[in-house]
Design a protein around this motif. Sequence first.
Motif, PDB file in Angstrom:
ATOM      1  N   LEU A  23       0.997  -1.213   0.119  1.00  0.00           N
ATOM      2  CA  LEU A  23      -0.157  -0.085   0.080  1.00  0.00           C
ATOM      3  C   LEU A  23       1.150   1.265   0.321  1.00  0.00           C
ATOM      4  O   LEU A  23       1.907   1.077   0.614  1.00  0.00           O
ATOM      5  N   VAL A  24       0.270   2.297  -0.422  1.00  0.00           N
ATOM      6  CA  VAL A  24       0.519   3.035  -1.108  1.00  0.00           C
ATOM      7  C   VAL A  24      -0.096   4.436  -0.511  1.00  0.00           C
ATOM      8  O   VAL A  24      -0.861   5.059  -0.276  1.00  0.00           O
ATOM      9  N   ILE A  25       0.397   5.295   0.401  1.00  0.00           N
ATOM     10  CA  ILE A  25      -0.302   6.512   1.580  1.00  0.00           C
ATOM     11  C   ILE A  25       0.802   7.508   1.125  1.00  0.00           C
ATOM     12  O   ILE A  25       1.484   8.401   1.141  1.00  0.00           O
ATOM     13  N   SER A  26      -0.451   8.454  -0.328  1.00  0.00           N
ATOM     14  CA  SER A  26       0.753  10.030   0.126  1.00  0.00           C
ATOM     15  C   SER A  26       0.229  10.992   0.058  1.00  0.00           C
ATOM     16  O   SER A  26      -1.475  10.961   0.334  1.00  0.00           O
ATOM     17  N   ASP A  27       0.625  12.005   0.609  1.00  0.00           N
ATOM     18  CA  ASP A  27       0.051  13.223   0.335  1.00  0.00           C
ATOM     19  C   ASP A  27      -0.161  13.875  -0.291  1.00  0.00           C
ATOM     20  O   ASP A  27       0.224  13.708  -1.290  1.00  0.00           O
ATOM     21  N   VAL A  28      -0.517  14.844  -0.369  1.00  0.00           N
ATOM     22  CA  VAL A  28      -0.884  15.745  -1.987  1.00  0.00           C
ATOM     23  C   VAL A  28      -1.247  17.021  -1.777  1.00  0.00           C
ATOM     24  O   VAL A  28       0.287  16.929  -2.823  1.00  0.00           O
ATOM     25  N   ASP A  29      -1.276  18.140  -1.354  1.00  0.00           N
ATOM     26  CA  ASP A  29      -0.122  19.438  -1.712  1.00  0.00           C
ATOM     27  C   ASP A  29       1.502  19.024  -1.379  1.00  0.00           C
ATOM     28  O   ASP A  29       1.780  18.947  -0.131  1.00  0.00           O
ATOM     29  N   GLY A  30       2.011  20.073  -2.397  1.00  0.00           N
ATOM     30  CA  GLY A  30       2.840  19.662  -2.288  1.00  0.00           C
ATOM     31  C   GLY A  30       3.652  17.695  -2.799  1.00  0.00           C
ATOM     32  O   GLY A  30       5.283  17.970  -2.091  1.00  0.00           O
ATOM     33  N   THR A  31       3.073  17.531  -3.032  1.00  0.00           N
ATOM     34  CA  THR A  31       3.894  15.992  -3.319  1.00  0.00           C
ATOM     35  C   THR A  31       3.256  15.659  -4.029  1.00  0.00           C
ATOM     36  O   THR A  31       3.806  15.046  -5.433  1.00  0.00           O
ATOM     37  N   LEU A  32       2.077  15.238  -4.659  1.00  0.00           N
ATOM     38  CA  LEU A  32       1.048  14.482  -5.278  1.00  0.00           C
ATOM     39  C   LEU A  32       0.888  15.584  -6.666  1.00  0.00           C
ATOM     40  O   LEU A  32       0.783  14.976  -7.639  1.00  0.00           O
ATOM     41  N   VAL A  33       0.653  17.212  -6.653  1.00  0.00           N
ATOM     42  CA  VAL A  33       0.403  17.936  -7.145  1.00  0.00           C
ATOM     43  C   VAL A  33       1.092  18.552  -6.998  1.00  0.00           C
ATOM     44  O   VAL A  33       2.212  18.481  -6.304  1.00  0.00           O
ATOM     45  N   THR A  34       1.312  18.790  -8.440  1.00  0.00           N
ATOM     46  CA  THR A  34       2.805  20.486  -8.604  1.00  0.00           C
ATOM     47  C   THR A  34       1.891  21.441  -7.983  1.00  0.00           C
ATOM     48  O   THR A  34       0.777  21.688  -7.255  1.00  0.00           O
ATOM     49  N   THR A  35       2.800  22.906  -7.789  1.00  0.00           N
ATOM     50  CA  THR A  35       2.989  24.308  -6.707  1.00  0.00           C
ATOM     51  C   THR A  35       1.058  24.441  -6.903  1.00  0.00           C
ATOM     52  O   THR A  35       0.022  25.196  -6.232  1.00  0.00           O
ATOM     53  N   ASP A  36       1.232  24.567  -8.452  1.00  0.00           N
ATOM     54  CA  ASP A  36      -0.483  25.533  -9.474  1.00  0.00           C
ATOM     55  C   ASP A  36      -0.597  23.867  -9.131  1.00  0.00           C
ATOM     56  O   ASP A  36      -2.383  24.273 -10.621  1.00  0.00           O
ATOM     57  N   LYS A  37      -1.270  23.175  -8.181  1.00  0.00           N
ATOM     58  CA  LYS A  37      -2.398  22.136  -7.992  1.00  0.00           C
ATOM     59  C   LYS A  37      -2.376  21.327  -9.244  1.00  0.00           C
ATOM     60  O   LYS A  37      -4.013  20.717  -9.421  1.00  0.00           O
ATOM     61  N   ARG A  38      -1.708  20.762  -9.974  1.00  0.00           N
ATOM     62  CA  ARG A  38      -2.430  19.846 -11.087  1.00  0.00           C
ATOM     63  C   ARG A  38      -1.987  18.545 -11.044  1.00  0.00           C
ATOM     64  O   ARG A  38      -0.925  17.923 -10.275  1.00  0.00           O
ATOM     65  N   LEU A  39      -2.359  17.427 -11.674  1.00  0.00           N
ATOM     66  CA  LEU A  39      -2.032  16.349 -12.039  1.00  0.00           C
ATOM     67  C   LEU A  39      -1.038  16.461 -12.644  1.00  0.00           C
ATOM     68  O   LEU A  39      -2.219  15.805 -13.555  1.00  0.00           O
ATOM     69  N   THR A  40      -0.163  16.136 -12.478  1.00  0.00           N
ATOM     70  CA  THR A  40       0.533  15.545 -13.945  1.00  0.00           C
ATOM     71  C   THR A  40       0.274  14.246 -15.051  1.00  0.00           C
ATOM     72  O   THR A  40      -0.468  13.297 -13.783  1.00  0.00           O
ATOM     73  N   ASP A  41       0.413  13.900 -16.262  1.00  0.00           N
ATOM     74  CA  ASP A  41      -0.415  12.817 -16.673  1.00  0.00           C
ATOM     75  C   ASP A  41       0.742  11.783 -16.196  1.00  0.00           C
ATOM     76  O   ASP A  41       0.864  10.688 -16.201  1.00  0.00           O
ATOM     77  N   ARG A  42       2.290  11.726 -15.747  1.00  0.00           N
ATOM     78  CA  ARG A  42       2.881  11.525 -15.300  1.00  0.00           C
ATOM     79  C   ARG A  42       2.799  10.288 -13.737  1.00  0.00           C
ATOM     80  O   ARG A  42       3.329   9.260 -13.619  1.00  0.00           O
ATOM     81  N   ALA A  43       1.703  11.091 -13.137  1.00  0.00           N
ATOM     82  CA  ALA A  43       1.580  11.192 -11.464  1.00  0.00           C
ATOM     83  C   ALA A  43       0.491  10.009 -11.974  1.00  0.00           C
ATOM     84  O   ALA A  43       0.447   9.357 -11.541  1.00  0.00           O
ATOM     85  N   ARG A  44      -0.617  10.703 -12.739  1.00  0.00           N
ATOM     86  CA  ARG A  44      -1.717   9.495 -13.453  1.00  0.00           C
ATOM     87  C   ARG A  44      -1.056   7.972 -13.531  1.00  0.00           C
ATOM     88  O   ARG A  44      -1.575   7.157 -12.938  1.00  0.00           O
ATOM     89  N   ASP A  45      -0.217   8.013 -14.864  1.00  0.00           N
ATOM     90  CA  ASP A  45       0.244   7.047 -15.246  1.00  0.00           C
ATOM     91  C   ASP A  45       0.788   6.092 -13.767  1.00  0.00           C
ATOM     92  O   ASP A  45       0.941   4.986 -14.183  1.00  0.00           O
ATOM     93  N   ALA A  46       1.501   7.351 -12.975  1.00  0.00           N
ATOM     94  CA  ALA A  46       2.185   6.281 -11.587  1.00  0.00           C
ATOM     95  C   ALA A  46       1.618   5.127 -11.304  1.00  0.00           C
ATOM     96  O   ALA A  46       1.450   4.178 -10.325  1.00  0.00           O
ATOM     97  N   VAL A  47       0.344   6.371 -10.823  1.00  0.00           N
ATOM     98  CA  VAL A  47      -0.608   5.297 -10.487  1.00  0.00           C
ATOM     99  C   VAL A  47      -1.480   4.137 -10.585  1.00  0.00           C
ATOM    100  O   VAL A  47      -1.435   3.076  -9.678  1.00  0.00           O
ATOM    101  N   SER A  48      -1.717   4.534 -12.142  1.00  0.00           N
ATOM    102  CA  SER A  48      -2.148   3.044 -12.716  1.00  0.00           C
ATOM    103  C   SER A  48      -1.456   2.181 -12.943  1.00  0.00           C
ATOM    104  O   SER A  48      -1.295   1.354 -12.830  1.00  0.00           O
TER     105      SER A  48
END
Length: 272
Positions: free
Chosen positions: A6-31
């Motif tokens: 199991l992976v548990i991630s923080d959101v701000d400053g971690t999962l998303v960029t400074t401007d709060k974007r969820l990048t394509d690489r992040a989506r692909d990584a979770v998949s």
Amino acid sequence: MTRIQLVISDVDGTLVTTDKRLTDRARDAVSRLEASGVGFTLTSSRPPVGMRMYSDPLGITLPLGPFNGSSIVTPTLDVLEQHLIPDSAATISIELFERSGIDIWLFTNDNWYIRRDDGKYVVHEERTIRFSPTMAEDLTPFAGKACKIVGVSADFALLKRCEPELQAALGDRALAVRSQDYYLDVTPPGRSKGTFVATMAERLGIAADAIATIGDMQNDLPMFGVSGLPIAMGNAADDIKQQAAHVTGRNDDDGFAAAIDFILEHNARVGG
């Protein structure tokens, strides 16, 4: 070495960029993570409503840990567990913030109360969680339903000084910890991102050693302390990095995706 389940991630400053974007690489990584049989979920200082814009597109099916893990909700935001700040702790926090000239916000499970619009952080938070605050001159009537109280200031040094002072005043009645340089959060006693990790381990019937955590701020340290593979973001302060087993890239450089790659490589080395 233990295989991560199991992976548990923080959101701000971690999962998303400074401007709060969820990048394509992040989506692909979770998949890719979930395709390998590893679960994924989020914990954050955000209220429940502020997490769904990321949990939905990532297809998360496990419980989420809003309010620094002091509440647990389903991906559709139904409450599984909710803990509140005791009245005495709410009063101490509000009075200390007032004396220090720090703005005060109060979050219940389904609302966000402010006493004034500072023109900066209120707008920032509204954009971040996609939810509008309610103006209230007096926060006292809502103190009995407070899931989180936040001291807000552009004076980062002031909040840093206030953190140990407030925690000392609160004792074991609540937890005071910064979730951003400009936010000092007060949350219910005995609850943290660390207890969220422990609860998820129990729910899934796995050892905490089989959980990897990813974060960047002081409020992430409790989950670092109980998980088997704590990973700090490259944008984290040095004292956060020192508590991690691995340091990944910055959140604006797809450091989250790189952290997932590291976890998958770890599992490949372990086997199974």
